[in-house]
Each structure stands twice: as C-alpha cells, then as structure tokens.
Design a protein around this motif. Structure first.
Motif, PDB file in Angstrom:
ATOM      1  N   ASP A 225      -3.890   3.393  10.437  1.00 18.32           N
ATOM      2  CA  ASP A 225      -3.526   2.661  11.524  1.00 18.32           C
ATOM      3  C   ASP A 225      -4.166   1.418  11.803  1.00 18.32           C
ATOM      4  O   ASP A 225      -3.694   0.360  12.582  1.00 18.32           O
ATOM      5  CB  ASP A 225      -3.679   3.511  12.864  1.00 18.32           C
ATOM      6  CG  ASP A 225      -2.568   4.751  12.985  1.00 18.32           C
ATOM      7  OD1 ASP A 225      -1.529   4.600  12.390  1.00 18.32           O
ATOM      8  OD2 ASP A 225      -3.033   5.658  13.705  1.00 18.32           O
ATOM      9  N   ALA A 226      -5.240   1.291  11.357  1.00 18.46           N
ATOM     10  CA  ALA A 226      -6.289   0.022  11.382  1.00 18.46           C
ATOM     11  C   ALA A 226      -5.523  -0.827  10.233  1.00 18.46           C
ATOM     12  O   ALA A 226      -5.926  -2.240  10.558  1.00 18.46           O
ATOM     13  CB  ALA A 226      -7.715   0.420  10.840  1.00 18.46           C
TER      14      ALA A 226
ATOM     15  N   GLY B 151       3.903  -4.810   5.975  1.00 17.21           N
ATOM     16  CA  GLY B 151       4.737  -4.674   4.770  1.00 17.21           C
ATOM     17  C   GLY B 151       4.009  -4.045   3.814  1.00 17.21           C
ATOM     18  O   GLY B 151       4.878  -3.343   2.993  1.00 17.21           O
ATOM     19  N   ASP B 152       2.648  -4.182   3.399  1.00 19.99           N
ATOM     20  CA  ASP B 152       2.075  -3.320   2.469  1.00 19.99           C
ATOM     21  C   ASP B 152       2.298  -1.716   2.717  1.00 19.99           C
ATOM     22  O   ASP B 152       2.621  -1.055   1.989  1.00 19.99           O
ATOM     23  CB  ASP B 152       0.812  -3.707   2.308  1.00 19.99           C
ATOM     24  CG  ASP B 152       0.426  -4.797   1.616  1.00 19.99           C
ATOM     25  OD1 ASP B 152       1.274  -5.680   1.048  1.00 19.99           O
ATOM     26  OD2 ASP B 152      -0.683  -5.459   1.366  1.00 19.99           O
ATOM     27  N   ARG B 153       2.140  -1.393   3.949  1.00 20.23           N
ATOM     28  CA  ARG B 153       2.359  -0.153   4.331  1.00 20.23           C
ATOM     29  C   ARG B 153       3.614   0.317   4.207  1.00 20.23           C
ATOM     30  O   ARG B 153       4.010   1.537   3.617  1.00 20.23           O
ATOM     31  CB  ARG B 153       1.725   0.162   5.886  1.00 20.23           C
ATOM     32  CG  ARG B 153       0.286   0.173   6.039  1.00 20.23           C
ATOM     33  CD  ARG B 153       0.048   0.246   7.336  1.00 20.23           C
ATOM     34  NE  ARG B 153       0.327   1.499   8.026  1.00 20.23           N
ATOM     35  CZ  ARG B 153       0.181   1.690   9.340  1.00 20.23           C
ATOM     36  NH1 ARG B 153       0.147   0.608  10.186  1.00 20.23           N
ATOM     37  NH2 ARG B 153       0.738   2.690   9.900  1.00 20.23           N
ATOM     38  N   ALA B 154       4.648  -0.247   4.440  1.00 14.94           N
ATOM     39  CA  ALA B 154       5.895  -0.014   4.018  1.00 14.94           C
ATOM     40  C   ALA B 154       6.351   0.231   2.516  1.00 14.94           C
ATOM     41  O   ALA B 154       6.980   0.864   2.106  1.00 14.94           O
ATOM     42  CB  ALA B 154       6.957  -1.041   4.596  1.00 14.94           C
ATOM     43  N   LEU B 155       5.547  -0.908   1.900  1.00 15.85           N
ATOM     44  CA  LEU B 155       5.973  -0.780   0.465  1.00 15.85           C
ATOM     45  C   LEU B 155       5.199   0.542  -0.230  1.00 15.85           C
ATOM     46  O   LEU B 155       5.728   1.247  -1.198  1.00 15.85           O
ATOM     47  CB  LEU B 155       4.982  -2.035  -0.309  1.00 15.85           C
ATOM     48  CG  LEU B 155       6.085  -3.229  -0.459  1.00 15.85           C
ATOM     49  CD1 LEU B 155       5.029  -4.382  -0.914  1.00 15.85           C
ATOM     50  CD2 LEU B 155       7.297  -3.068  -0.973  1.00 15.85           C
ATOM     51  N   ALA B 156       4.100   0.950   0.533  1.00 17.13           N
ATOM     52  CA  ALA B 156       3.631   2.314   0.086  1.00 17.13           C
ATOM     53  C   ALA B 156       4.506   3.435   0.488  1.00 17.13           C
ATOM     54  O   ALA B 156       4.585   4.351  -0.193  1.00 17.13           O
ATOM     55  CB  ALA B 156       2.249   2.617   1.096  1.00 17.13           C
ATOM     56  N   ALA B 157       5.218   3.204   1.457  1.00 23.68           N
ATOM     57  CA  ALA B 157       6.435   4.474   1.932  1.00 23.68           C
ATOM     58  C   ALA B 157       7.437   4.217   0.661  1.00 23.68           C
ATOM     59  O   ALA B 157       7.887   5.131   0.416  1.00 23.68           O
ATOM     60  CB  ALA B 157       6.946   4.284   3.001  1.00 23.68           C
TER      61      ALA B 157
ATOM     62  N   LEU C 192       5.980  10.384   5.783  1.00 22.03           N
ATOM     63  CA  LEU C 192       6.881   9.679   6.021  1.00 22.03           C
ATOM     64  C   LEU C 192       7.468   9.829   7.551  1.00 22.03           C
ATOM     65  O   LEU C 192       7.853   8.736   8.222  1.00 22.03           O
ATOM     66  CB  LEU C 192       8.125   9.613   5.031  1.00 22.03           C
ATOM     67  CG  LEU C 192       7.801   9.182   3.610  1.00 22.03           C
ATOM     68  CD1 LEU C 192       9.102   9.152   2.777  1.00 22.03           C
ATOM     69  CD2 LEU C 192       7.522   7.563   3.460  1.00 22.03           C
ATOM     70  N   ARG C 193       7.481  11.118   7.635  1.00 24.22           N
ATOM     71  CA  ARG C 193       7.850  11.310   9.224  1.00 24.22           C
ATOM     72  C   ARG C 193       6.747  10.810  10.168  1.00 24.22           C
ATOM     73  O   ARG C 193       7.301  10.516  11.007  1.00 24.22           O
ATOM     74  CB  ARG C 193       8.143  12.953   9.169  1.00 24.22           C
ATOM     75  CG  ARG C 193       9.214  13.473   8.645  1.00 24.22           C
ATOM     76  CD  ARG C 193       9.195  14.854   8.815  1.00 24.22           C
ATOM     77  NE  ARG C 193      10.649  15.486   8.262  1.00 24.22           N
ATOM     78  CZ  ARG C 193      10.631  16.683   7.828  1.00 24.22           C
ATOM     79  NH1 ARG C 193       9.668  17.475   7.826  1.00 24.22           N
ATOM     80  NH2 ARG C 193      11.895  16.964   7.088  1.00 24.22           N
ATOM     81  N   THR C 194       5.415  11.028  10.029  1.00 24.68           N
ATOM     82  CA  THR C 194       4.489  10.520  10.541  1.00 24.68           C
ATOM     83  C   THR C 194       4.638   8.945  10.746  1.00 24.68           C
ATOM     84  O   THR C 194       4.638   8.297  11.889  1.00 24.68           O
ATOM     85  CB  THR C 194       3.228  10.813  10.303  1.00 24.68           C
ATOM     86  OG1 THR C 194       3.324  12.257  10.227  1.00 24.68           O
ATOM     87  CG2 THR C 194       2.041  10.123  11.053  1.00 24.68           C
ATOM     88  N   ALA C 195       4.896   8.268   9.677  1.00 28.88           N
ATOM     89  CA  ALA C 195       4.961   6.655   9.691  1.00 28.88           C
ATOM     90  C   ALA C 195       6.380   6.469  10.571  1.00 28.88           C
ATOM     91  O   ALA C 195       6.203   5.271  11.167  1.00 28.88           O
ATOM     92  CB  ALA C 195       5.261   6.221   8.275  1.00 28.88           C
ATOM     93  N   TRP C 196       7.437   7.207  10.477  1.00 33.81           N
ATOM     94  CA  TRP C 196       8.531   6.642  11.121  1.00 33.81           C
ATOM     95  C   TRP C 196       8.327   6.341  12.557  1.00 33.81           C
ATOM     96  O   TRP C 196       8.957   5.997  13.385  1.00 33.81           O
ATOM     97  CB  TRP C 196       9.754   7.823  10.971  1.00 33.81           C
ATOM     98  CG  TRP C 196      10.228   7.871   9.636  1.00 33.81           C
ATOM     99  CD1 TRP C 196      10.270   6.836   8.575  1.00 33.81           C
ATOM    100  CD2 TRP C 196      10.972   9.016   9.038  1.00 33.81           C
ATOM    101  NE1 TRP C 196      10.878   6.973   7.435  1.00 33.81           N
ATOM    102  CE2 TRP C 196      10.917   8.282   7.650  1.00 33.81           C
ATOM    103  CE3 TRP C 196      11.005  10.128   9.258  1.00 33.81           C
ATOM    104  CZ2 TRP C 196      11.751   9.230   6.805  1.00 33.81           C
ATOM    105  CZ3 TRP C 196      11.852  10.880   8.236  1.00 33.81           C
ATOM    106  CH2 TRP C 196      12.079  10.488   7.017  1.00 33.81           C
TER     107      TRP C 196
ATOM    108  N   LYS D  70       5.848  -0.165  14.997  1.00 29.21           N
ATOM    109  CA  LYS D  70       5.925  -1.461  14.196  1.00 29.21           C
ATOM    110  C   LYS D  70       6.081  -1.336  12.820  1.00 29.21           C
ATOM    111  O   LYS D  70       6.659  -2.191  12.214  1.00 29.21           O
ATOM    112  CB  LYS D  70       4.310  -1.905  14.527  1.00 29.21           C
ATOM    113  CG  LYS D  70       4.158  -2.831  15.735  1.00 29.21           C
ATOM    114  CD  LYS D  70       2.707  -3.327  15.974  1.00 29.21           C
ATOM    115  CE  LYS D  70       2.445  -3.959  17.381  1.00 29.21           C
ATOM    116  NZ  LYS D  70       1.146  -4.258  17.681  1.00 29.21           N
ATOM    117  N   LEU D  71       5.496  -0.185  12.284  1.00 29.44           N
ATOM    118  CA  LEU D  71       5.808   0.100  10.896  1.00 29.44           C
ATOM    119  C   LEU D  71       7.433   0.500  10.588  1.00 29.44           C
ATOM    120  O   LEU D  71       7.825   0.013   9.718  1.00 29.44           O
ATOM    121  CB  LEU D  71       4.862   1.117  10.679  1.00 29.44           C
ATOM    122  CG  LEU D  71       4.933   1.616   9.072  1.00 29.44           C
ATOM    123  CD1 LEU D  71       4.776   0.597   8.050  1.00 29.44           C
ATOM    124  CD2 LEU D  71       3.880   2.897   8.746  1.00 29.44           C
TER     125      LEU D  71
END
Length: 167
Positions: free
Chosen positions: A117-118, A123-129, A146-150, A154-155
């Motif tokens: 979260d920090a 964009g990088d976090r989405a590329l990690a997904a 992935l469920r948590t990220a959804w 903002k992500l």
C-alpha cells in the motif's frame, strides 16, 4: 552470422571486464540480443549484476534470462524489483511476466509488491499483477493477492487498463 558473433564476442566480453563503465550496459544488452548463442558469456554477465549502475544490473538480469540462465535471472530480477528507486522496474516486471512459469520463484516478491500500500507506483503494482497472472494464475496465493488488489480503488484502475479487471 556465426562468424560475426565470433568476432563480436571478445569485444563484448572485454566491455564487461569493468561492469561499472558505460559500455558494460551496451555489452549486456547486445549479449542478451544474441540469446542462446551468448551462452559462454553467462559468467561475465553474472558479474555485471555487481555493477554500481542500476541500468547495467537491470539489463544484465534481463540478458541472463534471454541467454537461458533462467533460474539465476529470475532470482536477480526478483531482487531488482524490490528496489523502489530502480528506474527500470517496469522492464524487470515485464521480463518476469514473459518468463511465465519459469519465474515461479519470484511469486512471493511479486505478491509483496502488488500488495504494498505504501508503494504509490500503481503502474508497477499492476505489472506485478500481470506477471503473477502470467506466471501461475492458479496458484492459491496469487489468486488471493489478486482478489485483495482488486479492492484497492486506485490500483483497480491500472488493473483494468491491463485487462485484469472488467471495465
């Protein structure tokens, strides 16, 4: 041609003798482009991972993957993506994604990046997904991450742009 590669190899390896010079970055990029034909250069490219220049380290790790030293490359790439100041982190993430299941050992690091979260580099976090999805979409830890990220508003915008969430 093989003759051209044979002629270029000593020049490229010579440039890697000092992995902190400008030409080392160009040499690792070139060796990576040669792919499996540069297999004899693996020890020298591994040495380039010790460069003080982050770009040289990035391209050396990518080159190792392209040359076929996949396991070592995956570990080097996973180490690089933990550096939040690395300018080429998106390149590292894309290379891990392209390795698919061969980059399985990078899953824990990618999950940490995705759920950080920090880290405001969405964009990088989405590329990690994307990389996680390409490496092992059926892994229970990947599915959970992935469920948590959804749920991160903002992500999720960035995840939609990369096709991991419906519009």
């Amino acid at each position: 041609t093989d003759a051209a590669i044979d002629a270029a190899m000593p020049v490229l390896l010579g440039a890697l003798e000092d992995p902190n010079n400008y030409y080392a970055k160009m040499a690792v990029i070139s060796l990576g482009e040669l792919g499996l034909k540069a297999g004899d250069a693996v020890p020298s490219v591994r040495q380039a991972l010790k460069s003080v220049d982050p770009d040289t380290r990035t391209y050396a790790a990518i080159a190792l993957a392209d040359i076929g030293d996949t396991e070592f490359a995956t570990n080097a790439l996973a180490e690089l993506i933990q550096d939040k100041e690395l300018h080429g982190r998106h390149l590292v993430l894309k290379k891990l994604s392209s390795l698919g299941s061969q980059a399985n050992s990078a899953i824990p690091v990618l999950i940490n990046l995705l759920l950080d979260d920090a880290d405001k580099r969405y964009g990088d976090r989405a590329l990690a997904a994307v990389a996680l999805n390409d490496i092992d979409p059926n892994n229970s830890a990947v599915v959970s991450a992935l469920r948590t990220a959804w749920r991160d508003k903002k992500l999720s915008v960035h995840l939609q742009k990369r096709g991991l969430l419906p519009e």
